[in-house]
Every structure is written in C-alpha cells, then in structure tokens.
Design an enzyme around this catalytic site. Structure first.
Site, PDB file in Angstrom:
ATOM      1  N   ASP A 275       0.551  -0.876   0.089  1.00 15.35           N
ATOM      2  CA  ASP A 275       0.371  -0.005  -0.317  1.00 15.35           C
ATOM      3  C   ASP A 275       0.874   1.175   0.056  1.00 15.35           C
ATOM      4  O   ASP A 275       1.900   1.273  -0.393  1.00 15.35           O
ATOM      5  CB  ASP A 275      -1.085  -0.011   1.141  1.00 15.35           C
ATOM      6  CG  ASP A 275      -1.691   1.022   1.034  1.00 15.35           C
ATOM      7  OD1 ASP A 275      -2.605   1.522  -0.448  1.00 15.35           O
ATOM      8  OD2 ASP A 275      -2.780   1.392   1.857  1.00 15.35           O
ATOM      9  N   ARG A 331       2.530  10.760  -5.233  1.00 10.07           N
ATOM     10  CA  ARG A 331       2.484  10.665  -3.543  1.00 10.07           C
ATOM     11  C   ARG A 331       3.461  11.042  -2.832  1.00 10.07           C
ATOM     12  O   ARG A 331       3.316   9.774  -2.392  1.00 10.07           O
ATOM     13  CB  ARG A 331       1.465   9.351  -3.330  1.00 10.07           C
ATOM     14  CG  ARG A 331       0.009   9.961  -3.939  1.00 10.07           C
ATOM     15  CD  ARG A 331      -0.998   8.984  -3.057  1.00 10.07           C
ATOM     16  NE  ARG A 331      -2.184   8.962  -3.558  1.00 10.07           N
ATOM     17  CZ  ARG A 331      -3.450   7.676  -2.604  1.00 10.07           C
ATOM     18  NH1 ARG A 331      -3.160   7.033  -1.603  1.00 10.07           N
ATOM     19  NH2 ARG A 331      -4.305   8.148  -3.174  1.00 10.07           N
TER      20      ARG A 331
END
Length: 459
Positions: A275, A331
C-alpha cells in the site's frame, strides 16, 4: 470525564477537545475490538495531538532553514580550508579521500562524523529538526539489544526479539546485536517512547508485515531497511505489555501512523510496499521524515486519508533531505488538510506527479530539486485532486528556491506568507524563510537512506 478536564481549569481546552472528538469518530484503524483500552488510548492521543500542534509554523520552518544554513556554511568553510592547505602542500587540488566524513545537512552534521557514535547513541535524539523536533524516543530509557530475528509468538513474544522490545512499557533505546532479516508475521505495534536504532548492523524488515504507530507518542525509527511489505490477516496480537488485541487485516503499509505524535523517521530505505510507504492519518502530527531513500513504489506517502477527518487540520509534517528515486509514481506526498514543509529533497523520478492533495492543505516547498520525467503530460510537480480551480486557487501552495529541470514546474496558489502568523523568533532575519537552494540538494541528500555505520568510525 468532563469534570476531570475542568479540574485543571482548561475550559477552552475542554470545548476544543469535545468539538474535535465529536468530529473524529472512533475509527477502527485495524482494531477489530475497540475495547476500553483502545478507547482510552485514542482519547489520550487526541489530547496529545492538540498539545503537539504548533500555532506558529513559520517559527518551525525558520528554525529549520537557519540550522540548514549554519551547517552548509560550516561544512563549506572546512572543505575550503582543506583545499587551500592541500594546494599549498602539494601544489594541486585536493583529491577526495575515501572514508572522509562530510555532512552538509544539519541533522547529519549533529552526530554522524563522530567516530564514537556507538558509545553515545542517544546523541541522535538531540539532532532532529522540523515539526518532529521535540521527539526523543527512548532517550530516557535503557538500551535493549535485539539478538533474535524470529517473530514466532505474537501474543507472548520471545525476549530478545523486536516484537518483545517494542511492546514493553516505558522508554527503550532498541539496537541490534547483529545484522538480521526480520519477517514480521503480523504488523509490529510499537508503543510510546521507543527508538529503533539500526546503526552498526544491517537490519531488514521485509517480506512480511510493516510497522504500526497507533495512538502513541515519541518514537524514532532510524537506519533500517523496509522492503516488500505485504498485507497480513490480523488476529490476536500483543499491542503493549499489558494488553492483547484482536486486529483486522493490515494494509501493507511500510510505516503506518494512526493518531501518532512526535515521530521522527530518519535514514530509512524503503522499497515496494503493498500500500503506502509512509501513511500518517487520524490526527498524526509533529512529524519529521528525513534523510530517507524511496524507490519502486506507486503511492509513496499519504498524509490524511479521509475528507471527513478534520482532526487532520492539526497535522504538521516536515519532509526533508530525502531522495525520491527510481520507479516512483506519485504521492511524495499526497496531503489532506494540515501544513506540510517539503524542504531540500531530491525528486529524481516520478510518473504522474510529485506533490498533491485536496481539502486545502498548506504545502510549503523550499529548496527542492525536481527533475521531470520524459512524459510531456507529467511535467507538473503539483496536482490538486477532486477540486475545481475556483476552490483551490486560495490554497497556500508556495515554492521558494526550488530547482526545476527537464521542464518541471510548480503551480503555486494562495498568497505568500499568508499561511502562518507573524513569527516571534530570535533568529536573525537574514536566514528567515530562506532555504538552502535546490541547487545544493545533491550535497544535502548525498547520504540519504541507510548508512553503513561501523563502531569506531564515523558513519
């Protein structure tokens, strides 16, 4: 509960805490059974979030940039003197000597070039800067030596293992007796006042679960590898010396921060987590992520996970001296709410964008180097997500001293210097809000990632 708060005379504090509590649901955050223990732990963490928030963030960024300037000036001065002496002695320029310790950034300069670092490991706790500057980890506790890489018993972990160390009550400075690969069977739930210090060994957390800091305060994670982290099924896991809890499936994050405060992550090398690499959510604040190296991942850092979690308005994070390297997608970080100081990082690779967010985060980008990818549609450093221009044009996203290569560009918004009250700061103003320029980033980040520290020599 209210009467306890009132007894300290904090009427305004009680009102603020109550308001935030009503806006912050009891979020499971991988806790299958939210019993009295976890309810109390979350309540304590919420109070710590409010206490850790700095109402004058400009003071923090000034302080950081001031020390960065001092460190760079001092190191350049020493190197200049050495070159001059060498030219006098040898009649030629000084060649680089192997093994010579040179530290350009202020965090590393604070401790790295001391050959006796092993005898004074806790000196490290004096070196953190940025929003996590008050973090001391296990400085006030004894040293605990991990000498067993196993993770066989999740309920009663074996003494000498990392899981046993991080679940003890009270502060501990955790080191490793030898190099090891630790395959975590389930997420490693770390308690407050801990330092995980991998110097002097090669420590790999890999091909298992990751590290979880949930409703805790004051943790340092230093000089370890975190690689190939995968989701795990959960179950009964010891989460403190006095408690065993039932966990749901873990996400596969490398390091997960749920309502964690005063956290410093330094000199960590991270690769391929299922993740996120580092996620900070649910009121996590007073965090510094520094001197680390990230490769081979899609979604690197998530700061704030839900548009409804308004407690993340208290989030304050410094991202400094890191190298965002090969085969990264996006990100770096992606933010909701909060104030994020992104300073003196080296962005050499991205596929979609480098820095993004929504819900009006404040992003102060200073002295970074951005090298855009070949893709003409991915040259923009920034990305505002799920928000039209009329809404995001007032967000404070500022760039100062950044160095843009290969067509990279940063779309600014808001008004300069409108993101913080006027600072009350004794630091000379010649350094205020003036970061080291992005052209110096290669020097400032040249030792990002895990260091090969050996006892008796500088790292």
């Amino acid at each position: 509960m209210t009467s306890v708060f009132l007894s300290i005379g904090g009427y305004l504090f009680v009102f603020l805490l109550s308001s935030l509590a009503t806006l912050t649901p009891l979020v499971g955050a991988n806790v299958a059974v939210f019993d009295d223990y976890w309810t109390q732990r979350q309540s304590d963490a919420l109070k710590q979030t409010i206490a850790s928030f700095d109402p004058n963030p400009l003071n923090v960024t000034d302080h950081f940039n001031y020390h960065a300037a001092l460190a760079m000036d001092a190191t350049e001065s020493i190197n200049s003197t050495r070159r001059e002496l060498a030219q006098v002695r040898n009649g030629r320029k000084l060649r680089k000597r192997n093994g010579k310790c040179v530290a350009y950034n202020p965090i590393d300069r604070c401790w790295r070039c001391n050959g006796d670092w092993e005898k004074n490991r806790k000196k490290l706790a004096d070196c953190v800067l940025g929003f996590g500057r008050r973090t001391t980890g296990g400085k006030d506790g004894p040293i605990y030596v991990v000498n067993d890489a196993s993770d066989d018993d999740l309920i009663n972990p074996k003494p000498g293992t990392l899981r046993h160390a991080v679940t003890r009550d009270g502060p501990l400075w955790i080191i490793f007796g030898s190099s090891m690969i630790i395959n975590l069977r389930q997420e490693l739930i770390i308690t407050s006042d801990k330092t995980i210090d991998g110097r002097g060994a090669r420590v790999y957390i890999m091909e298992g679960a990751g590290l979880t800091l949930q409703f805790v305060n004051n943790v340092i994670i230093h000089n370890i590898y975190i690689k190939h982290v995968v989701p795990k099924s959960g179950g009964l896991i010891r989460d403190s010396e006095q408690h065993i809890g039932l966990r749901t499936v873990s996400d596969g994050d490398g390091i997960s921060l749920f309502g964690a405060t005063n956290v410093w992550i330094d000199h960590v090398s991270m690769t391929r987590c299922s993740d996120g690499m580092i996620d900070a959510i649910l009121g996590s604040t007073a965090i510094t992520i520094s001197n680390s190296h990230f490769t081979d991942h899609e979604e690197v850092m998530l700061f704030g996970a839900n548009d409804k979690h308004v407690i993340d308005k208290k989030m304050q994070i410094t991202v400094a001296f890191n190298h965002f390297g090969k085969r990264l997608d996006q990100r770096m970080p992606r933010c909701r709410f909060g104030t994020i100081h992104v300073v003196n990082n080296d962005y050499t690779h991205w596929e979609m964008y480098a820095i993004g967010g929504n819900m009006n985060p404040t992003i102060i980008s200073q002295g970074n180097r951005f090298i855009a990818p070949p893709n003409e549609r991915a040259k923009q450093v920034t990305k505002r997500e799920y928000t039209p221009y009329p809404a995001w044009k007032t967000w404070n996203w500022q760039s100062e001293g950044d160095y843009f290569l290969n067509g990279a560009y940063f779309v600014q918004s808001g008004k300069p210097n409108a993101w913080s009250p006027k600072p009350v700061n004794p630091i000379p103003r010649k350094f205020a809000i003036r970061p080291q320029p992005g052209t110096m980033v290669r020097k400032l980040t040249m030792d990002a990632g895990v260091l090969g520290c050996k006892p008796g020599t500088a790292c």
